[in-house]
Design a protein around this motif. Structure first.
Motif, PDB file in Angstrom:
ATOM      1  N   ILE A   1      24.209  47.768  10.769  1.00 50.07           N
ATOM      2  CA  ILE A   1      24.427  49.298  10.635  1.00 50.07           C
ATOM      3  C   ILE A   1      25.621  49.821  11.336  1.00 50.07           C
ATOM      4  N   PRO A   2      26.287  50.479  10.326  1.00 48.56           N
ATOM      5  CA  PRO A   2      27.614  51.098  10.890  1.00 48.56           C
ATOM      6  C   PRO A   2      27.616  51.968  12.161  1.00 48.56           C
ATOM      7  N   GLY A   3      28.548  51.704  13.142  1.00 51.83           N
ATOM      8  CA  GLY A   3      28.623  52.720  14.130  1.00 51.83           C
ATOM      9  C   GLY A   3      27.778  52.560  15.399  1.00 51.83           C
ATOM     10  N   ILE A   4      26.858  51.501  15.267  1.00 54.45           N
ATOM     11  CA  ILE A   4      26.071  51.287  16.559  1.00 54.45           C
ATOM     12  C   ILE A   4      26.982  50.660  17.514  1.00 54.45           C
ATOM     13  N   MET A   5      27.451  49.409  17.048  1.00 53.99           N
ATOM     14  CA  MET A   5      28.446  48.781  18.011  1.00 53.99           C
ATOM     15  C   MET A   5      29.915  49.366  17.845  1.00 53.99           C
ATOM     16  N   THR A   6      30.487  49.840  19.220  1.00 49.06           N
ATOM     17  CA  THR A   6      31.774  50.119  19.120  1.00 49.06           C
ATOM     18  C   THR A   6      32.568  49.405  20.192  1.00 49.06           C
ATOM     19  N   GLY A   7      33.757  49.800  20.207  1.00 48.84           N
ATOM     20  CA  GLY A   7      34.616  48.881  20.888  1.00 48.84           C
ATOM     21  C   GLY A   7      34.454  49.198  22.551  1.00 48.84           C
ATOM     22  N   ALA A   8      33.729  50.381  22.634  1.00 48.58           N
ATOM     23  CA  ALA A   8      33.458  50.979  24.071  1.00 48.58           C
ATOM     24  C   ALA A   8      32.614  49.804  24.698  1.00 48.58           C
ATOM     25  N   LEU A   9      31.804  49.415  23.956  1.00 47.04           N
ATOM     26  CA  LEU A   9      30.645  48.219  24.375  1.00 47.04           C
ATOM     27  C   LEU A   9      31.151  47.108  25.050  1.00 47.04           C
ATOM     28  N   THR A  10      32.486  46.811  24.331  1.00 46.42           N
ATOM     29  CA  THR A  10      33.000  45.611  25.016  1.00 46.42           C
ATOM     30  C   THR A  10      34.318  45.524  25.866  1.00 46.42           C
ATOM     31  N   ALA A  11      34.805  47.017  25.916  1.00 48.91           N
ATOM     32  CA  ALA A  11      35.899  47.403  26.625  1.00 48.91           C
ATOM     33  C   ALA A  11      36.187  46.880  28.005  1.00 48.91           C
ATOM     34  N   ASN A  12      34.870  46.593  28.665  1.00 52.66           N
ATOM     35  CA  ASN A  12      35.056  46.066  30.123  1.00 52.66           C
ATOM     36  C   ASN A  12      35.322  44.521  29.997  1.00 52.66           C
ATOM     37  N   LEU A  13      35.438  43.913  28.776  1.00 52.06           N
ATOM     38  CA  LEU A  13      35.533  42.443  28.998  1.00 52.06           C
ATOM     39  C   LEU A  13      36.977  42.270  28.776  1.00 52.06           C
ATOM     40  N   SER A  14      37.390  41.195  29.811  1.00 50.36           N
ATOM     41  CA  SER A  14      38.764  40.845  29.646  1.00 50.36           C
ATOM     42  C   SER A  14      39.160  40.081  28.480  1.00 50.36           C
ATOM     43  N   ASP A  15      40.398  39.910  28.212  1.00 48.58           N
ATOM     44  CA  ASP A  15      40.939  38.970  27.066  1.00 48.58           C
ATOM     45  C   ASP A  15      40.301  37.556  27.409  1.00 48.58           C
ATOM     46  N   ASP A  16      40.487  37.066  28.342  1.00 48.55           N
ATOM     47  CA  ASP A  16      40.056  35.770  28.846  1.00 48.55           C
ATOM     48  C   ASP A  16      38.213  35.669  28.379  1.00 48.55           C
ATOM     49  N   GLN A  17      37.667  36.686  28.881  1.00 53.10           N
ATOM     50  CA  GLN A  17      36.256  36.629  28.543  1.00 53.10           C
ATOM     51  C   GLN A  17      35.876  36.665  27.123  1.00 53.10           C
ATOM     52  N   VAL A  18      36.896  37.640  26.534  1.00 51.09           N
ATOM     53  CA  VAL A  18      36.528  37.600  24.803  1.00 51.09           C
ATOM     54  C   VAL A  18      36.826  36.223  24.251  1.00 51.09           C
ATOM     55  N   GLN A  19      38.007  35.760  24.665  1.00 52.77           N
ATOM     56  CA  GLN A  19      38.093  34.311  24.257  1.00 52.77           C
ATOM     57  C   GLN A  19      37.151  33.349  24.310  1.00 52.77           C
ATOM     58  N   ALA A  20      36.557  33.262  25.705  1.00 55.64           N
ATOM     59  CA  ALA A  20      35.209  32.520  25.903  1.00 55.64           C
ATOM     60  C   ALA A  20      34.060  32.669  25.019  1.00 55.64           C
ATOM     61  N   LEU A  21      33.923  34.057  24.677  1.00 54.84           N
ATOM     62  CA  LEU A  21      32.939  34.368  23.742  1.00 54.84           C
ATOM     63  C   LEU A  21      33.037  34.004  22.535  1.00 54.84           C
ATOM     64  N   VAL A  22      34.415  33.988  22.152  1.00 53.39           N
ATOM     65  CA  VAL A  22      34.626  33.650  20.668  1.00 53.39           C
ATOM     66  C   VAL A  22      34.309  32.169  20.595  1.00 53.39           C
ATOM     67  N   GLU A  23      34.866  31.182  21.468  1.00 49.43           N
ATOM     68  CA  GLU A  23      34.493  30.195  21.397  1.00 49.43           C
ATOM     69  C   GLU A  23      32.914  29.633  21.470  1.00 49.43           C
ATOM     70  N   PHE A  24      32.154  30.434  22.097  1.00 47.92           N
ATOM     71  CA  PHE A  24      30.996  30.235  22.258  1.00 47.92           C
ATOM     72  C   PHE A  24      30.372  30.531  20.780  1.00 47.92           C
ATOM     73  N   LEU A  25      30.730  31.692  20.305  1.00 46.31           N
ATOM     74  CA  LEU A  25      30.232  31.925  18.763  1.00 46.31           C
ATOM     75  C   LEU A  25      30.681  31.070  17.703  1.00 46.31           C
ATOM     76  N   LEU A  26      31.859  30.683  17.927  1.00 44.68           N
ATOM     77  CA  LEU A  26      32.489  29.603  16.934  1.00 44.68           C
ATOM     78  C   LEU A  26      31.517  28.504  17.005  1.00 44.68           C
ATOM     79  N   ALA A  27      30.910  28.192  18.053  1.00 45.84           N
ATOM     80  CA  ALA A  27      30.084  26.894  18.268  1.00 45.84           C
ATOM     81  C   ALA A  27      28.773  27.086  17.584  1.00 45.84           C
ATOM     82  N   GLN A  28      28.513  28.242  17.429  1.00 46.16           N
ATOM     83  CA  GLN A  28      26.941  28.551  16.609  1.00 46.16           C
ATOM     84  C   GLN A  28      27.246  28.172  15.309  1.00 46.16           C
ATOM     85  N   LYS A  29      27.035  27.216  14.624  1.00 45.12           N
ATOM     86  CA  LYS A  29      27.187  26.678  13.307  1.00 45.12           C
ATOM     87  C   LYS A  29      25.863  26.989  12.309  1.00 45.12           C
TER      88      LYS A  29
END
Lengths: 211, 256
Positions: B228-256
């Motif tokens: 649903i457009p608009g529910i998730m915004t950048g504000a929800l993740t703005a408190n994550l550091s770049d390192d945290q986002v990188q770890a998150l991306v690796e975790f999600l990439l592993a979800q094949k």
């Protein structure tokens, strides 16, 4: 004891102090109500949970409670004309009040270092205004107590002038009970308030679904 | 100086011993108040409001009646004080009602307009965001972590990413990853590691996931449940550091 005749049968100075404290209830009531209205309405941080330190403030609350006990002892010493006791307990009360103010200065500085100033958000504005005015009351009380201490050193306090100590005591205890309310509402209850985004953790249903 | 005062003239006033008792009671109440909010689950919970308010009202009354002698003093003084107290209480309640503070959702405006708080690094103060780093292969909720495969970034990063997914990032509240979370507000991310590459032509899964975390508004997948457009915004993740986002991306990439 003052035997001057008055229409109410009560000493006017004492009645005046109670009237003032009554009006001061309205003063702090307004500031507390304002804090409660804007509680949880800040849209930028820091939010209370990020910076409020309940254990530290519990210590300063204990200190203020102790000072009220010392104040009661100062009045008791005055009534029994215990000159050493008068000076000792007045000084102890003022000293503990000063410790409380010390804690507040530490807290304000810590908050400022963490990015919360009076104009940062609604939390900052209402928090600093309320606790700041309370701190001002405590500071005034310390000055009052120290003046009494000086009077005590000159031997001018005793059963005949016990009302001077009693009225200062009424003011001091009032400042204590105002803190009882502030401590409960701003620290024990409001101190864990999270920002709206973190609110997702507790209540996903708060998400407004676009229609 | 602190001896009991048998010569006390005014018998209506409490004795030294009684004052000590009162002080101990006040201390005990304050200690109880503090202990009430120590359990993690009770911090900021609505359950504790009533007992805390009751206890502080009790302390308030004890100080006024005994330390301020109102219990033993002329009733006119009490009437004067209680009048102001009740007026303050009534006026405060009126203001709160007027501003809708008792309504079910007083925080709607703030919820809709909030900016996530990013802890200032220069403050050097306390930790704000705690990153959960579970042992590899073990999920925080005790489930099995077998879905996690070995990607380029290494399993440590994946495990860290999973900690952020279920912890500081709050992703798990809305998103399902089978075996890890059950959120149903946003799209199911169980196979996002493969599906991510198919959402936008020419955009790799890694780039797509990264963008969807940092700028979710930029592209919203269609044909996916809960997108649903608009529910998730950048504000929800703005408190994550770049390192945290990188770890998150690796975790999600592993979800094949």
């Amino acid at each position: 004891v003052d035997h001057t005749y008055t229409t109410t049968g009560l000493n006017h100075r004492k009645l005046l102090m109670w009237t003032f404290l009554s009006s001061d209830c309205l003063f702090f009531g307004a500031l507390i109500a304002t804090y409660m209205v804007y509680r949880g309405q800040s849209i930028v941080g820091p939010y209370p949970v990020n910076i409020i330190d309940v254990p530290v403030t519990t210590i300063s609350t204990f200190v203020l409670l102790c000072s009220s006990f010392a104040m009661v002892q100062a009045l008791a010493a005055t009534n029994r004309n215990d000159q050493k006791g008068i000076q000792w307990w007045l000084l102890a009360t003022a000293f503990m009040g000063a410790i409380f103010i010390g804690f507040q200065i530490y807290e304000f500085n810590a908050f400022r270092a963490e990015g919360l100033k009076i104009d940062t958000n609604l939390f900052g504005t209402t928090f600093f205004t309320l606790t700041g005015f309370h701190g001002a009351h405590v500071t005034l009380g310390i000055v009052w107590l120290l003046s009494l201490y000086i009077m005590g050193r000159k031997g001018r306090l005793g059963p005949a002038t016990a009302l001077d100590v009693e009225i200062a005591g009424l003011y001091w205890h009032f400042v204590d009970i105002v803190w009882i309310v502030i401590f409960t509402l701003l620290y024990l209850i409001g101190g864990f308030d999270v920002g709206p985004t973190a609110g997702l953790l507790v209540e996903p249903s708060l998400l407004a679904l676009p229609t | 100086m602190s001896t009991p005062s048998p010569e006390h003239h005014d018998s209506r006033h409490p004795t030294f011993k009684q004052y000590v008792t009162i002080a101990i009671i006040l201390f005990a109440i304050t200690a109880v108040e503090f202990l009430i909010i120590v359990p993690q689950g009770l911090k900021g919970s609505g359950v504790v409001i009533a007992p805390l308010v009751a206890l502080s009202a009790l302390k308030f009354a004890i100080v006024v009646m005994f330390y301020m002698h109102l219990k033993f003093d002329n009733r006119l003084l009490g009437a004067v004080f209680v009048t102001g107290l009740l007026l303050a209480f009534a006026a405060g309640s009126a203001v709160l009602i007027l501003f809708g503070s008792f309504q079910p959702r007083p925080r709607d405006f703030a919820e809709a307009n909030a900016v996530a708080y990013t802890h200032q690094a220069e403050a050097g103060g306390r930790e704000e965001v705690e990153i959960e780093t579970p042992a590899p292969g073990v999920t925080p909720d005790g489930g099995t972590g077998t879905a996690v495969e070995e990607p380029a970034g290494g399993s440590d990063l994946v495990a860290q990413g999973q900690g952020i997914f279920t912890g500081a990032g709050t992703c798990a509240v809305c998103h399902t990853v089978e075996g890890i979370s059950t959120g149903a507000v946003g799209p199911d991310l169980t196979h996002i590691g493969t599906e991510g590459a198919t959402r936008q032509p020419g955009v790799s899964a890694r780039d797509y996931i990264t963008e969807s975390i940092r700028m979710p508004e930029a592209f919203v997948a269609t044909g996916v449940p809960n997108a649903i457009p608009g529910i998730m915004t950048g504000a929800l993740t703005a408190n994550l550091s770049d390192d945290q986002v990188q770890a998150l991306v690796e975790f999600l990439l592993a979800q094949k």
